[in-house]
Design an enzyme around this catalytic site. Structure first.
Site, PDB file in Angstrom:
ATOM      1  N   SER A   1       3.322  -2.482  10.148  1.00 23.08           N
ATOM      2  CA  SER A   1       4.778  -2.498  10.301  1.00 23.08           C
ATOM      3  C   SER A   1       5.418  -3.842   9.919  1.00 23.08           C
ATOM      4  O   SER A   1       6.375  -4.274  10.558  1.00 23.08           O
ATOM      5  CB  SER A   1       5.175  -2.079  11.724  1.00 23.08           C
ATOM      6  OG  SER A   1       4.695  -0.770  11.987  1.00 23.08           O
TER       7      SER A   1
ATOM      8  N   GLU B   1      -5.535  -5.175  10.279  1.00 24.76           N
ATOM      9  CA  GLU B   1      -4.524  -4.149  10.491  1.00 24.76           C
ATOM     10  C   GLU B   1      -4.783  -3.416  11.814  1.00 24.76           C
ATOM     11  O   GLU B   1      -5.548  -2.438  11.845  1.00 24.76           O
ATOM     12  CB  GLU B   1      -4.568  -3.125   9.353  1.00 24.76           C
ATOM     13  CG  GLU B   1      -4.236  -3.707   8.002  1.00 24.76           C
ATOM     14  CD  GLU B   1      -3.581  -2.667   7.107  1.00 24.76           C
ATOM     15  OE1 GLU B   1      -2.514  -2.951   6.588  1.00 24.76           O
ATOM     16  OE2 GLU B   1      -4.136  -1.563   6.971  1.00 24.76           O
TER      17      GLU B   1
ATOM     18  N   GLY C   1       2.783  -1.235   4.231  1.00 26.05           N
ATOM     19  CA  GLY C   1       2.886   0.185   3.907  1.00 26.05           C
ATOM     20  C   GLY C   1       4.331   0.585   3.668  1.00 26.05           C
ATOM     21  O   GLY C   1       4.883   0.382   2.583  1.00 26.05           O
ATOM     22  N   GLY C   2       4.972   1.109   4.709  1.00 24.78           N
ATOM     23  CA  GLY C   2       6.328   1.666   4.599  1.00 24.78           C
ATOM     24  C   GLY C   2       7.323   0.780   3.853  1.00 24.78           C
ATOM     25  O   GLY C   2       8.037   1.250   2.953  1.00 24.78           O
TER      26      GLY C   2
ATOM     27  N   GLU D   1      -6.972   4.574   7.638  1.00 25.44           N
ATOM     28  CA  GLU D   1      -6.751   6.003   7.368  1.00 25.44           C
ATOM     29  C   GLU D   1      -7.965   6.611   6.662  1.00 25.44           C
ATOM     30  O   GLU D   1      -8.300   7.770   6.877  1.00 25.44           O
ATOM     31  CB  GLU D   1      -5.458   6.181   6.541  1.00 25.44           C
ATOM     32  CG  GLU D   1      -4.228   5.919   7.412  1.00 25.44           C
ATOM     33  CD  GLU D   1      -3.017   5.404   6.661  1.00 25.44           C
ATOM     34  OE1 GLU D   1      -2.968   5.477   5.423  1.00 25.44           O
ATOM     35  OE2 GLU D   1      -2.089   4.898   7.340  1.00 25.44           O
TER      36      GLU D   1
ATOM     37  N   GLY E   1       2.317   1.991  10.595  1.00 18.24           N
ATOM     38  CA  GLY E   1       3.264   3.101  10.450  1.00 18.24           C
ATOM     39  C   GLY E   1       3.950   3.492  11.744  1.00 18.24           C
ATOM     40  O   GLY E   1       4.590   4.544  11.822  1.00 18.24           O
TER      41      GLY E   1
ATOM     42  N   HIS F   1      -9.552   1.122   4.536  1.00 25.39           N
ATOM     43  CA  HIS F   1      -8.291   1.280   5.279  1.00 25.39           C
ATOM     44  C   HIS F   1      -8.546   2.198   6.480  1.00 25.39           C
ATOM     45  O   HIS F   1      -9.351   3.142   6.389  1.00 25.39           O
ATOM     46  CB  HIS F   1      -7.218   1.876   4.361  1.00 25.39           C
ATOM     47  CG  HIS F   1      -5.848   1.830   4.962  1.00 25.39           C
ATOM     48  ND1 HIS F   1      -5.431   2.743   5.892  1.00 25.39           N
ATOM     49  CD2 HIS F   1      -4.824   0.963   4.790  1.00 25.39           C
ATOM     50  CE1 HIS F   1      -4.182   2.443   6.265  1.00 25.39           C
ATOM     51  NE2 HIS F   1      -3.803   1.363   5.605  1.00 25.39           N
TER      52      HIS F   1
ATOM     53  N   ASN G   1       0.873  -1.175   0.000  1.00 27.61           N
ATOM     54  CA  ASN G   1       0.000   0.000   0.000  1.00 27.61           C
ATOM     55  C   ASN G   1       0.910   1.224   0.000  1.00 27.61           C
ATOM     56  O   ASN G   1       1.495   1.564   1.018  1.00 27.61           O
ATOM     57  CB  ASN G   1      -0.885  -0.031   1.255  1.00 27.61           C
ATOM     58  CG  ASN G   1      -1.692   1.251   1.403  1.00 27.61           C
ATOM     59  OD1 ASN G   1      -1.833   2.019   0.462  1.00 27.61           O
ATOM     60  ND2 ASN G   1      -2.213   1.479   2.602  1.00 27.61           N
ATOM     61  N   TRP G   2       0.999   1.847  -1.149  1.00 31.21           N
ATOM     62  CA  TRP G   2       1.939   2.970  -1.294  1.00 31.21           C
ATOM     63  C   TRP G   2       1.425   4.241  -0.624  1.00 31.21           C
ATOM     64  O   TRP G   2       2.161   5.209  -0.481  1.00 31.21           O
ATOM     65  CB  TRP G   2       2.197   3.242  -2.773  1.00 31.21           C
ATOM     66  CG  TRP G   2       3.006   2.191  -3.474  1.00 31.21           C
ATOM     67  CD1 TRP G   2       3.229   0.890  -3.065  1.00 31.21           C
ATOM     68  CD2 TRP G   2       3.726   2.332  -4.710  1.00 31.21           C
ATOM     69  NE1 TRP G   2       4.024   0.235  -3.975  1.00 31.21           N
ATOM     70  CE2 TRP G   2       4.336   1.096  -4.996  1.00 31.21           C
ATOM     71  CE3 TRP G   2       3.882   3.390  -5.605  1.00 31.21           C
ATOM     72  CZ2 TRP G   2       5.110   0.894  -6.146  1.00 31.21           C
ATOM     73  CZ3 TRP G   2       4.646   3.187  -6.747  1.00 31.21           C
ATOM     74  CH2 TRP G   2       5.263   1.951  -7.007  1.00 31.21           C
ATOM     75  N   LYS G   3       0.157   4.252  -0.264  1.00 32.55           N
ATOM     76  CA  LYS G   3      -0.473   5.450   0.310  1.00 32.55           C
ATOM     77  C   LYS G   3      -0.216   6.665  -0.590  1.00 32.55           C
ATOM     78  O   LYS G   3      -0.115   6.509  -1.805  1.00 32.55           O
ATOM     79  CB  LYS G   3       0.022   5.693   1.738  1.00 32.55           C
ATOM     80  CG  LYS G   3      -0.015   4.428   2.595  1.00 32.55           C
ATOM     81  CD  LYS G   3       0.100   4.718   4.046  1.00 32.55           C
ATOM     82  CE  LYS G   3       0.253   3.414   4.801  1.00 32.55           C
ATOM     83  NZ  LYS G   3       0.095   3.577   6.223  1.00 32.55           N
TER      84      LYS G   3
HETATM   85  C1  PEP Z   1      -0.768   0.038   5.833  1.00 30.92           C
HETATM   86  O1  PEP Z   1      -0.765   1.168   5.438  1.00 30.92           O
HETATM   87  O2  PEP Z   1      -1.699  -0.690   5.459  1.00 30.92           O
HETATM   88  C2  PEP Z   1       0.307  -0.430   6.705  1.00 30.92           C
HETATM   89  C3  PEP Z   1       0.198  -1.607   7.258  1.00 30.92           C
HETATM   90  O3  PEP Z   1       1.382   0.400   6.877  1.00 30.92           O
HETATM   91  P1  PEP Z   1       2.789   0.035   7.588  1.00 30.92           P
HETATM   92  O4  PEP Z   1       3.259  -1.256   6.982  1.00 30.92           O
HETATM   93  O5  PEP Z   1       3.696   1.184   7.228  1.00 30.92           O
HETATM   94  O6  PEP Z   1       2.531  -0.086   9.040  1.00 30.92           O
END
Ligand code: PEP
Length: 248
Positions: A212, A166, A233-234, A96, A172, A94, A9-11
């Site tokens: 994470s 999640e 994500g990251g 967010e 994050g 999501h 997930n590049w956000k």
């Molecule tokens: C996400 O955005 O779905 C996520 C899990 O981010 P991260 O891996 O950065 O925690």
């Protein structure tokens, strides 16, 4: 046997030019026939991303979509706009989007139904805040999120959806759920799918863990019985993603 699915997930990261460069960097690193690999880029890079990944094992996903077909919904994207350009997956609900854009379980459900109607595979997110975890209501809350998200989804379609657990406190933050914590909730998700449908659907549906995930913890998390991959994500924005996909 469920095939693993690992999605990045590049956000709101990477311009189209930067997206192309990242795809070219990651393409050789994410080869793995045992895993479905998905890159969920920002909307403006989707066309380029589909084109750039044609000769690879990577499928492209959007990070959101609207539940109407077309019309006066300024700024929104319709499902057929995604399918026409070759997008296969769409992340829905999501945390967010829920937190900053007011998405409720009911809105997520409308989006899920519309995505399925158009042949998109929804990656449906659920998860609890730290406060909710400390109150001991995680499983109840997640059961509701899943039940409402899947309302009116037919059995044959339910088998193909992807569910992503999640925990919001792990997104994050660098704080990962332990593999036991993640497995406990993913098993509860499979249980609720079994209650709503049956064992066949519960055994078929793929459940990701997200929060994470990185090259260092992917192997342990993905070894858990009810975890069929990750939403990342990251770590999906760097070469590390190759190691996550090749976690074994
Ligand atoms: C996400 O955005 O779905 C996520 C899990 O981010 P991260 O891996 O950065 O925690």
């Amino acid at each position: 046997m469920r095939k693993m699915i690992i999605a990045g997930n590049w956000k709101m990261n990477k311009t189209p030019r930067e997206a192309l460069a990242l795809i070219e960097e990651l393409k050789p690193l994410v080869k793995n026939d045992d895993v479905d690999v998905v890159f969920c880029t920002p909307y403006v890079s989707l066309v380029l991303a589909v084109e750039a990944t044609k000769d690879s094992n990577i499928e492209i996903g959007a990070q959101n979509m609207y539940y109407e077909e077309k019309g006066a919904y300024t700024g929104e994207i319709a499902p057929n706009m995604l399918t026409e350009i070759g997008v296969k997956y769409v992340v829905l609900g999501h945390s967010e989007r829920r937190e900053y854009f007011g998405e409720t379980n009911e809105i997520v459900n409308k989006k899920v139904l519309k995505a399925i109607e158009h042949g998109l595979i929804p990656i449906i997110c659920c998860g609890e805040t730290l406060e909710q975890r400390e109150q001991g209501i995680t499983v109840d809350l997640i059961r509701t999120q899943i039940k409402v998200a899947l309302k009116d989804v037919a059995k044959e379609d339910a088998k193909n959806v992807v569910l992503a657990y999640e925990p919001i406190w792990a997104i994050g933050t660098g704080k990962t759920a332990t593999s036991q914590q993640a497995e406990e909730v993913c098993a509860a998700i499979r249980q609720v799918v079994k209650e709503v449908y049956d064992e066949e659907v519960a055994n078929a549906v793929r459940i990701q863990y997200g929060g994470s995930v990185n090259a260092g913890n992917a192997k342990e998390l993905f070894a858990m019985e009810d975890i069929d991959g990750g939403l990342v994500g990251g770590a999906s924005l760097k070469a590390d993603f190759g190691k996550v996909v090749n976690y074994k």
